[in-house]
Motif scaffolding. Structure first.
Motif, PDB file in Angstrom:
ATOM      1  N   PRO A 255      -1.393 -12.419 -12.815  1.00 55.40           N
ATOM      2  CA  PRO A 255      -2.229 -12.862 -13.941  1.00 55.40           C
ATOM      3  C   PRO A 255      -3.471 -12.001 -14.179  1.00 55.40           C
ATOM      4  O   PRO A 255      -4.011 -11.995 -15.290  1.00 55.40           O
ATOM      5  N   TYR A 256      -3.925 -11.266 -13.154  1.00 50.56           N
ATOM      6  CA  TYR A 256      -5.161 -10.499 -13.302  1.00 50.56           C
ATOM      7  C   TYR A 256      -5.011  -9.009 -13.025  1.00 50.56           C
ATOM      8  O   TYR A 256      -5.846  -8.213 -13.473  1.00 50.56           O
ATOM      9  N   LEU A 257      -3.989  -8.623 -12.287  1.00 50.16           N
ATOM     10  CA  LEU A 257      -3.889  -7.245 -11.816  1.00 50.16           C
ATOM     11  C   LEU A 257      -2.648  -6.535 -12.357  1.00 50.16           C
ATOM     12  O   LEU A 257      -1.602  -7.151 -12.545  1.00 50.16           O
ATOM     13  N   SER A 258      -2.793  -5.242 -12.569  1.00 50.14           N
ATOM     14  CA  SER A 258      -1.684  -4.371 -12.964  1.00 50.14           C
ATOM     15  C   SER A 258      -1.270  -3.526 -11.765  1.00 50.14           C
ATOM     16  O   SER A 258      -2.098  -3.181 -10.920  1.00 50.14           O
ATOM     17  N   VAL A 259       0.011  -3.189 -11.691  1.00 55.03           N
ATOM     18  CA  VAL A 259       0.563  -2.424 -10.569  1.00 55.03           C
ATOM     19  C   VAL A 259       1.027  -1.068 -11.058  1.00 55.03           C
ATOM     20  O   VAL A 259       1.711  -0.965 -12.082  1.00 55.03           O
ATOM     21  N   LEU A 260       0.671  -0.010 -10.332  1.00 52.50           N
ATOM     22  CA  LEU A 260       1.084   1.351 -10.657  1.00 52.50           C
ATOM     23  C   LEU A 260       1.740   1.975  -9.437  1.00 52.50           C
ATOM     24  O   LEU A 260       1.307   1.755  -8.304  1.00 52.50           O
ATOM     25  N   MET A 261       2.773   2.769  -9.656  1.00 52.23           N
ATOM     26  CA  MET A 261       3.389   3.492  -8.559  1.00 52.23           C
ATOM     27  C   MET A 261       2.460   4.613  -8.099  1.00 52.23           C
ATOM     28  O   MET A 261       1.809   5.267  -8.924  1.00 52.23           O
ATOM     29  N   LEU A 262       2.396   4.831  -6.789  1.00 52.96           N
ATOM     30  CA  LEU A 262       1.599   5.917  -6.227  1.00 52.96           C
ATOM     31  C   LEU A 262       2.527   7.052  -5.801  1.00 52.96           C
ATOM     32  O   LEU A 262       3.512   6.819  -5.088  1.00 52.96           O
ATOM     33  N   THR A 263       2.219   8.264  -6.223  1.00 55.04           N
ATOM     34  CA  THR A 263       3.090   9.411  -5.955  1.00 55.04           C
ATOM     35  C   THR A 263       2.295  10.565  -5.337  1.00 55.04           C
ATOM     36  O   THR A 263       1.070  10.543  -5.293  1.00 55.04           O
ATOM     37  N   GLU A 264       3.073  11.526  -4.885  1.00 57.23           N
ATOM     38  CA  GLU A 264       2.536  12.790  -4.330  1.00 57.23           C
ATOM     39  C   GLU A 264       1.519  12.535  -3.211  1.00 57.23           C
ATOM     40  O   GLU A 264       0.334  12.886  -3.347  1.00 57.23           O
ATOM     41  N   PRO A 265       1.952  11.952  -2.082  1.00 52.23           N
ATOM     42  CA  PRO A 265       3.324  11.545  -1.776  1.00 52.23           C
ATOM     43  C   PRO A 265       3.554  10.048  -2.035  1.00 52.23           C
ATOM     44  O   PRO A 265       2.597   9.293  -2.190  1.00 52.23           O
ATOM     45  N   ALA A 266       4.839   9.658  -2.043  1.00 53.79           N
ATOM     46  CA  ALA A 266       5.175   8.233  -2.049  1.00 53.79           C
ATOM     47  C   ALA A 266       5.113   7.756  -0.595  1.00 53.79           C
ATOM     48  O   ALA A 266       5.849   8.257   0.251  1.00 53.79           O
ATOM     49  N   VAL A 267       4.218   6.837  -0.304  1.00 49.60           N
ATOM     50  CA  VAL A 267       4.030   6.352   1.063  1.00 49.60           C
ATOM     51  C   VAL A 267       4.759   5.015   1.205  1.00 49.60           C
ATOM     52  O   VAL A 267       4.638   4.144   0.348  1.00 49.60           O
ATOM     53  N   ARG A 268       5.504   4.875   2.287  1.00 48.84           N
ATOM     54  CA  ARG A 268       6.307   3.676   2.480  1.00 48.84           C
ATOM     55  C   ARG A 268       6.081   3.105   3.883  1.00 48.84           C
ATOM     56  O   ARG A 268       5.617   3.814   4.790  1.00 48.84           O
ATOM     57  N   ARG A 269       6.427   1.855   4.033  1.00 48.53           N
ATOM     58  CA  ARG A 269       6.399   1.216   5.345  1.00 48.53           C
ATOM     59  C   ARG A 269       7.657   0.350   5.485  1.00 48.53           C
ATOM     60  O   ARG A 269       8.266  -0.037   4.488  1.00 48.53           O
ATOM     61  N   THR A 270       8.029   0.054   6.720  1.00 52.13           N
ATOM     62  CA  THR A 270       9.190  -0.790   6.993  1.00 52.13           C
ATOM     63  C   THR A 270       8.721  -2.123   7.564  1.00 52.13           C
ATOM     64  O   THR A 270       8.015  -2.148   8.570  1.00 52.13           O
ATOM     65  N   VAL A 271       9.099  -3.202   6.908  1.00 54.09           N
ATOM     66  CA  VAL A 271       8.754  -4.551   7.356  1.00 54.09           C
ATOM     67  C   VAL A 271       9.975  -5.156   8.050  1.00 54.09           C
ATOM     68  O   VAL A 271      11.112  -4.963   7.597  1.00 54.09           O
ATOM     69  N   GLY A 272       9.739  -5.856   9.141  1.00 52.68           N
ATOM     70  CA  GLY A 272      10.867  -6.431   9.864  1.00 52.68           C
ATOM     71  C   GLY A 272      10.479  -7.585  10.757  1.00 52.68           C
ATOM     72  O   GLY A 272       9.312  -7.977  10.858  1.00 52.68           O
TER      73      GLY A 272
END
Length: 298
Positions: A255-272
Motif C-alpha cells: 500500500p505504501y512502497l514500490s519494489v524495483l529489481m536491483l542489478t549489476e550485480p543481482a544479489v540473492r540469498r537462499t532461505v531454508g
C-alpha cells in the motif's frame, strides 16, 4: 479370498443398489455410466457372484446382492465414522510448536502458514522466535526451537539446512519517490540516493557486503537498523530507499512502497529450514514444517 476391489467399487455398488438405475447412480457419484459398469463388473468378479440382474428396462439385486448390500453399507458407514473420528482427534490436539524465524520471513510469509496450520490444529499454540539468522541457528542448536527458518547454509555440524527458496534482494521506495516509476536500478544508482541500511549484526548485511565488495557507496546511509522489518518502517516514513530480500515484501502490491529489481550485480540469498542434525520432529512440528515446504514449492 483375496479382496481385489476398492472403496470406489463399494460406493458404486451402494449407489446402484439404492437407485436401481445406471444413469442415476452414475450421476450420484459423479462418474460416467461405462465407468460405473466397470466398477460393478470388477466387484462381481472379485466376489465371484452376480450382484445385479440387468435387463433393458430395470436393474435389481440378486439374492447375493441383497445379502451383501447391508454389509457393504455398514462397512462404508464404519469407515466414514473412523475417518471422522481421526479428524476430530487432529482438531483436538493440544501442544506447542516453537519456530525460530528471521524477521524478513516472519512478517508476510509465516502468518499465512500459521493461519493454515490453525485451521487444522486450532488448539495448538505456535511460538515464533523472530531473530537474526545467527540467533535462529542458536535457538535450534540449544533446543529453544523445534526448527528454524533462516538463510545461508549450515555453519556448524550440529545443524542441517534444507534449501527452499532462492530469492533476490530488491529495492523499495515510497510510491511518491522519483524512483517509483522505474522497474529496476543498479547498485551504483541505488547508492546515489539517500538510503537506510542494516547494521553489521544483520545476516542480510553480511550477504550484501560479500556480494558488493567492489562497490563503494557515494555516501553513508541515513541510518542503520538491525531488522528488515524496522528498515521498511524507515522507508515508509520517507527517510530513504532500502535493499531488502524479496520475501520481506507482500506478493501483491504494497500500500505504501514500490519494489524495483536491483542489478549489476543481482544479489540473492537462499532461505531454508534449519534443524538439529539427527533430530526427529514431533508430529505437530513436522506438520508445520511440511506446510512451510509446500508453501515454498512452485
Amino acid at each position: 479370498m483375496a479382496l481385489n476391489f476398492d472403496l470406489t467399487d463399494l460406493y458404486a455398488f451402494q449407489a446402484l443398489a439404492t437407485f436401481k438405475s445406471f444413469k442415476t447412480a452414475a450421476e450420484a457419484i459423479h462418474i460416467s455410466q461405462p465407468a460405473l459398469s466397470r466398477r460393478i463388473d470388477k466387484l462381481e468378479t472379485s466376489l465371484g457372484v452376480k450382484l445385479f440382474e440387468r435387463t433393458t428396462r430395470r436393474v435389481s439385486l440378486t439374492m447375493a446382492g441383497r445379502n451383501f448390500a447391508p454389509r457393504a453399507q455398514q462397512l462404508l458407514k464404519d469407515l466414514e465414522c473412523a475417518v471422522a473420528e481421526i479428524g476430530d482427534m487432529n482438531a483436538s490436539r493440544t501442544g506447542l510448536v516453537t519456530v525460530a524465524c528471521v524477521p524478513s520471513a516472519a512478517y508476510y510469509f509465516m502468518p499465512k502458514v500459521i493461519a493454515q496450520f490453525q485451521t487444522l490444529y486450532p488448539r495448538v499454540r505456535i511460538k515464533l522466535i523472530d531473530a537474526s539468522a545467527g540467533e535462529v541457528y542458536d535457538a535450534v542448536v540449544t533446543g529453544q526451537a523445534d526448527f528454524g527458518l533462516s538463510f545461508t547454509g549450515a555453519p556448524q555440524p550440529e545443524v542441517r539446512f534444507l534449501p527452499l527458496v532462492d530469492e533476490a534482494y530488491v529495492a523499495v521506495c515510497p510510491h511518491d519517490h522519483p524512483l517509483a516509476a522505474r522497474r529496476s536500478l543498479t547498485w551504483q544508482e541505488f547508492y546515489q540516493h539517500p538510503y537506510v541500511g542494516l547494521d553489521k549484526t544483520s545476516g542480510n548485511r553480511n550477504v550484501l557486503d560479500q556480494a558488493l565488495a567492489g562497490i563503494v557507496p557515494e555516501r553513508p546511509g541515513v541510518c542503520e537498523t538491525r531488522h528488515v522489518t524496522t528498515l521498511l518502517g524507515m522507508v515508509e516514513a520517507g527517510l530513504g530507499i532500502a535493499a531488502v530480500p524479496a520475501m520481506a515484501m507482500p506478493k501483491s502490491d504494497h500500500p505504501y512502497l514500490s519494489v524495483l529489481m536491483l542489478t549489476e550485480p543481482a544479489v540473492r540469498r537462499t532461505v531454508g529450514i534449519v534443524k538439529r542434525t539427527g533430530q526427529e520432529l514431533s508430529h505437530l512440528a513436522g506438520e508445520l514444517e511440511q506446510m512451510i515446504i509446500v508453501a515454498n514449492t512452485p
